[in-house]
Design a protein around this motif. Structure first.
Motif, PDB file in Angstrom:
ATOM      1  N   LEU A 205       0.865  -1.183   0.000  1.00  0.00           N
ATOM      2  CA  LEU A 205       0.000   0.000   0.000  1.00  0.00           C
ATOM      3  C   LEU A 205       0.899   1.229   0.000  1.00  0.00           C
ATOM      4  CD1 LEU A 205      -2.494   1.769   0.446  1.00  0.00           C
ATOM      5  CD2 LEU A 205      -2.637   0.893   2.782  1.00  0.00           C
ATOM      6  N   TRP A 206       0.859   1.989  -1.093  1.00  0.00           N
ATOM      7  CA  TRP A 206       1.732   3.147  -1.271  1.00  0.00           C
ATOM      8  C   TRP A 206       1.020   4.439  -0.903  1.00  0.00           C
ATOM      9  CZ3 TRP A 206       6.786   2.778  -2.136  1.00  0.00           C
ATOM     10  CH2 TRP A 206       7.281   1.593  -2.698  1.00  0.00           C
ATOM     11  N   ASP A 207       1.725   5.308  -0.180  1.00  0.00           N
ATOM     12  CA  ASP A 207       1.261   6.671   0.064  1.00  0.00           C
ATOM     13  C   ASP A 207       1.961   7.575  -0.949  1.00  0.00           C
ATOM     14  OD1 ASP A 207       0.744   9.268   0.926  1.00  0.00           O
ATOM     15  OD2 ASP A 207       0.893   8.769   3.048  1.00  0.00           O
ATOM     16  N   LEU A 208       1.166   8.172  -1.841  1.00  0.00           N
ATOM     17  CA  LEU A 208       1.696   8.995  -2.936  1.00  0.00           C
ATOM     18  C   LEU A 208       1.568  10.495  -2.650  1.00  0.00           C
ATOM     19  CD1 LEU A 208       0.104   7.052  -5.951  1.00  0.00           C
ATOM     20  CD2 LEU A 208       2.265   6.587  -4.784  1.00  0.00           C
ATOM     21  N   SER A 209       1.361  10.865  -1.396  1.00  0.00           N
ATOM     22  CA  SER A 209       1.058  12.257  -1.084  1.00  0.00           C
ATOM     23  C   SER A 209       2.134  13.224  -1.544  1.00  0.00           C
ATOM     24  CB  SER A 209       0.822  12.418   0.420  1.00  0.00           C
ATOM     25  OG  SER A 209      -0.350  11.747   0.812  1.00  0.00           O
ATOM     26  N   HIS A 210       3.403  12.835  -1.452  1.00  0.00           N
ATOM     27  CA  HIS A 210       4.488  13.733  -1.839  1.00  0.00           C
ATOM     28  C   HIS A 210       5.048  13.426  -3.231  1.00  0.00           C
ATOM     29  CE1 HIS A 210       4.388  14.794   2.430  1.00  0.00           C
ATOM     30  NE2 HIS A 210       4.963  15.911   2.058  1.00  0.00           N
ATOM     31  N   SER A 211       4.332  12.592  -3.979  1.00  0.00           N
ATOM     32  CA  SER A 211       4.787  12.295  -5.334  1.00  0.00           C
ATOM     33  C   SER A 211       3.735  12.569  -6.398  1.00  0.00           C
ATOM     34  CB  SER A 211       5.237  10.834  -5.436  1.00  0.00           C
ATOM     35  OG  SER A 211       4.174   9.933  -5.179  1.00  0.00           O
ATOM     36  N   ALA A 212       2.452  12.452  -6.060  1.00  0.00           N
ATOM     37  CA  ALA A 212       1.396  12.624  -7.062  1.00  0.00           C
ATOM     38  C   ALA A 212       1.446  14.026  -7.658  1.00  0.00           C
ATOM     39  CB  ALA A 212       0.031  12.371  -6.438  1.00  0.00           C
ATOM     40  N   GLY A 213       1.669  14.105  -8.944  1.00  0.00           N
ATOM     41  CA  GLY A 213       1.771  15.381  -9.634  1.00  0.00           C
ATOM     42  C   GLY A 213       3.176  15.903  -9.758  1.00  0.00           C
ATOM     43  N   ALA A 214       4.149  15.222  -9.139  1.00  0.00           N
ATOM     44  CA  ALA A 214       5.537  15.677  -9.199  1.00  0.00           C
ATOM     45  C   ALA A 214       6.461  14.643  -9.828  1.00  0.00           C
ATOM     46  CB  ALA A 214       6.045  16.026  -7.796  1.00  0.00           C
ATOM     47  N   VAL A 215       6.214  13.369  -9.552  1.00  0.00           N
ATOM     48  CA  VAL A 215       7.000  12.295 -10.162  1.00  0.00           C
ATOM     49  C   VAL A 215       6.042  11.199 -10.626  1.00  0.00           C
ATOM     50  CG1 VAL A 215       9.058  12.744  -8.787  1.00  0.00           C
ATOM     51  CG2 VAL A 215       7.373  11.137  -7.942  1.00  0.00           C
ATOM     52  N   PRO A 216       6.411  10.437 -11.651  1.00  0.00           N
ATOM     53  CA  PRO A 216       5.516   9.379 -12.129  1.00  0.00           C
ATOM     54  C   PRO A 216       5.349   8.278 -11.094  1.00  0.00           C
ATOM     55  CG  PRO A 216       7.220   9.920 -13.760  1.00  0.00           C
ATOM     56  CD  PRO A 216       7.621  10.582 -12.483  1.00  0.00           C
ATOM     57  N   ALA A 217       4.120   7.775 -10.986  1.00  0.00           N
ATOM     58  CA  ALA A 217       3.863   6.642 -10.107  1.00  0.00           C
ATOM     59  C   ALA A 217       3.798   5.336 -10.902  1.00  0.00           C
ATOM     60  CB  ALA A 217       2.568   6.853  -9.331  1.00  0.00           C
ATOM     61  N   GLY A 218       3.238   5.394 -12.120  1.00  0.00           N
ATOM     62  CA  GLY A 218       3.176   4.207 -12.964  1.00  0.00           C
ATOM     63  C   GLY A 218       2.545   3.016 -12.275  1.00  0.00           C
ATOM     64  N   LEU A 219       1.383   3.236 -11.657  1.00  0.00           N
ATOM     65  CA  LEU A 219       0.797   2.199 -10.810  1.00  0.00           C
ATOM     66  C   LEU A 219       0.469   0.922 -11.576  1.00  0.00           C
ATOM     67  CD1 LEU A 219      -1.532   4.397  -8.564  1.00  0.00           C
ATOM     68  CD2 LEU A 219       0.704   3.434  -7.990  1.00  0.00           C
ATOM     69  N   SER A 220      -0.185   1.050 -12.705  1.00  0.00           N
ATOM     70  CA  SER A 220      -0.572  -0.156 -13.448  1.00  0.00           C
ATOM     71  C   SER A 220       0.649  -0.912 -13.952  1.00  0.00           C
ATOM     72  CB  SER A 220      -1.478   0.216 -14.624  1.00  0.00           C
ATOM     73  OG  SER A 220      -2.725   0.682 -14.166  1.00  0.00           O
ATOM     74  N   GLY A 221       1.601  -0.193 -14.505  1.00  0.00           N
ATOM     75  CA  GLY A 221       2.785  -0.831 -15.064  1.00  0.00           C
ATOM     76  C   GLY A 221       3.640  -1.527 -14.027  1.00  0.00           C
ATOM     77  N   SER A 222       3.602  -1.043 -12.792  1.00  0.00           N
ATOM     78  CA  SER A 222       4.424  -1.624 -11.729  1.00  0.00           C
ATOM     79  C   SER A 222       3.745  -2.792 -11.033  1.00  0.00           C
ATOM     80  CB  SER A 222       4.747  -0.556 -10.680  1.00  0.00           C
ATOM     81  OG  SER A 222       3.578  -0.203  -9.957  1.00  0.00           O
ATOM     82  N   GLY A 223       2.449  -2.970 -11.288  1.00  0.00           N
ATOM     83  CA  GLY A 223       1.706  -4.002 -10.589  1.00  0.00           C
ATOM     84  C   GLY A 223       1.348  -3.634  -9.170  1.00  0.00           C
ATOM     85  N   ALA A 224       1.399  -2.328  -8.843  1.00  0.00           N
ATOM     86  CA  ALA A 224       1.069  -1.879  -7.491  1.00  0.00           C
ATOM     87  C   ALA A 224      -0.327  -2.342  -7.108  1.00  0.00           C
ATOM     88  CB  ALA A 224       1.162  -0.359  -7.405  1.00  0.00           C
TER      89      ALA A 224
END
Length: 421
Positions: A205-224
């Motif tokens: 379970l990832w917390d993206l609070s300090h990354s969403a909109g600033a760095v790519p998360a690529g959730l689907s591609g990573s299998g998150a």
């Protein structure tokens, strides 16, 4: 790297994102004494279109159309979620839902994930993650009779994957981690860590609070598996704007939200006596969606999507590299140390500096019309937002910080207040 102001001006002239600055309020003043805002990683600037969007919702949809507007409002959580999924998070349609706070969403997904791994009695978290995340992990573990394993992390360099690997075994149900460390800006390798957790049979379970909109998360591609995040930092949704949650499509039917609200009910308006979760991402809804907040989130999300997260991340790396170069050249002689990863590929979009008088430096900078923020222990955090911060803003802010230190201006400010009661 050329550290002159002329070089910073040249970077601005070549910046393909420069036009987005005009979309934000408070960016008109270009004078030498202007306010320089470097706290976009806490609260983003307001997009200029936001007041008009709010006025439309309030004056037309609410004041004029009244309850009739629910025909469109009721689907906002998934519609805005799809905008975030495609344009910001690298997820698919029907995998992101907007609503509630980051903390509530974290709780929902953590409990649902733990229940989906019966027989496993350990939750894993990072000792340097944002306090609320750790508090929620501890509370869920207590209520479910589970154990917490906190993985140590370097305050400046972030989580060591080897330390995480040592904490993983067949007892671990869910691992909760931050993509970007709130204190140092250290960027975790989301795909590699996701694979590591999956190899142990657990969910992440990832917390993206300090990354969403600033760095790519690529959730689907990573299998998150699961993710949450706020929308008032780099997504510029405004104070208290609703958060988002992500659930990988393959997991949605397997998981059940612990908060059984009527917006997660299959046949919502049948008002039936038994809770039956809706199919898909909507089962993680709870109560009435925050319509005004979602309207502001949409404005910010569309700007980020138009700019492109990859381009924003590239600019963020260059801005923070400039900041670090200037800190090395100007501030290190005054005892300032870098408290973020030096490798740009391991950083989010903010830089943290350590100094024994970081609290006083923060106050002196604010007085000098530069807005940073302070984090314990003795950290000055500087967050240029790639959508609206210029390279000359970074240069001028660091120049003002250099002057504060050289002139000892910070010495005139009171010491950090005691937090012991």
């Amino acid at each position: 790297m050329d550290l002159t102001r002329t070089a910073a001006e040249a970077l601005d002239a070549a910046d393909s994102l420069a036009g987005f600055r005009a979309h934000f309020a408070g960016t008109e003043d270009d004078g030498p004494g202007r306010l320089i805002y470097l706290d976009g990683n806490s609260l983003g600037r307001m997009p200029r279109d936001t007041p008009a969007v709010l006025a439309r919702v309030v004056e037309q949809e609410w004041a004029r159309d009244l309850v009739g507007s629910w025909a469109s409002w009721i689907g906002e959580a998934t519609r805005v979620g799809d905008i975030l999924a495609e344009g910001v998070l690298g997820a698919g349609p029907g995998e992101v839902l907007v609503g509630d706070s980051t903390s509530v969403n974290l709780y929902k997904l953590l409990v649902a994930g733990a229940a989906a791994r019966p027989g496993r009695d350990v939750l894993v978290s990072c000792a340097d993650d944002f306090p609320t995340d750790r508090y929620i992990v501890a509370g869920v573990a207590r209520d479910r009779g589970m154990t917490v394993r906190e993985v140590p992390a370097d305050l400046d360099e972030g989580l060591d994957p080897a330390a995480l690997a040592a904490a993983l075994d067949e007892r671990v149900a869910v691992v909760v981690l931050s993509h970007v460390a709130y204190r140092s800006g250290a960027l975790a390798d989301l795909p590699a860590i996701t694979r590591l957790v999956h190899d142990a049979g657990a969910l992440v379970l990832w917390d993206l609070s300090h990354s969403a909109g600033a760095v790519p998360a690529g959730l689907s591609g990573s299998g998150a598996d699961l993710a949450v995040g706020c929308t008032y930092k780099y997504l510029n949704g405004g104070p208290g704007a609703p958060a988002f949650l992500y659930v990988r499509r393959e997991l949605q039917e397997e998981l059940r939200s612990p908060i059984q609200g009527w917006f997660g009910q299959r046949d919502q308006f049948a008002m039936g006596p038994v809770y039956d979760p809706a199919p898909g991402i909507e089962r993680f809804g709870v109560g009435t969606p925050p319509v005004l907040g979602m309207a502001t989130v949409e404005v910010g999300a569309r700007l980020v999507a138009e700019a492109g997260v990859e381009r924003l991340a590239a600019k963020g790396r260059t801005m923070t590299a400039l900041m670090i170069g200037l800190a090395d050249a100007w501030l290190a002689p005054h005892g300032v140390l870098l408290a973020s990863p030096r490798d740009a590929e391991r950083r989010g979009s903010h830089v943290t500096l350590a100094h024994p008088q970081a609290w006083q430096l923060t106050q002196a900078l604010i007085a000098a019309q530069v807005v940073p923020d302070f984090r314990t222990p003795h950290r000055l955090r500087l967050g240029p937002a790639p959508l609206y911060t210029r390279f000359v803003d970074v240069w001028d802010a660091m120049d003002r910080l250099r002057t504060v230190l050289a002139d000892g201006v910070h010495e005139g400010f009171p010491a950090e207040p005691s937090r012991v009661t």
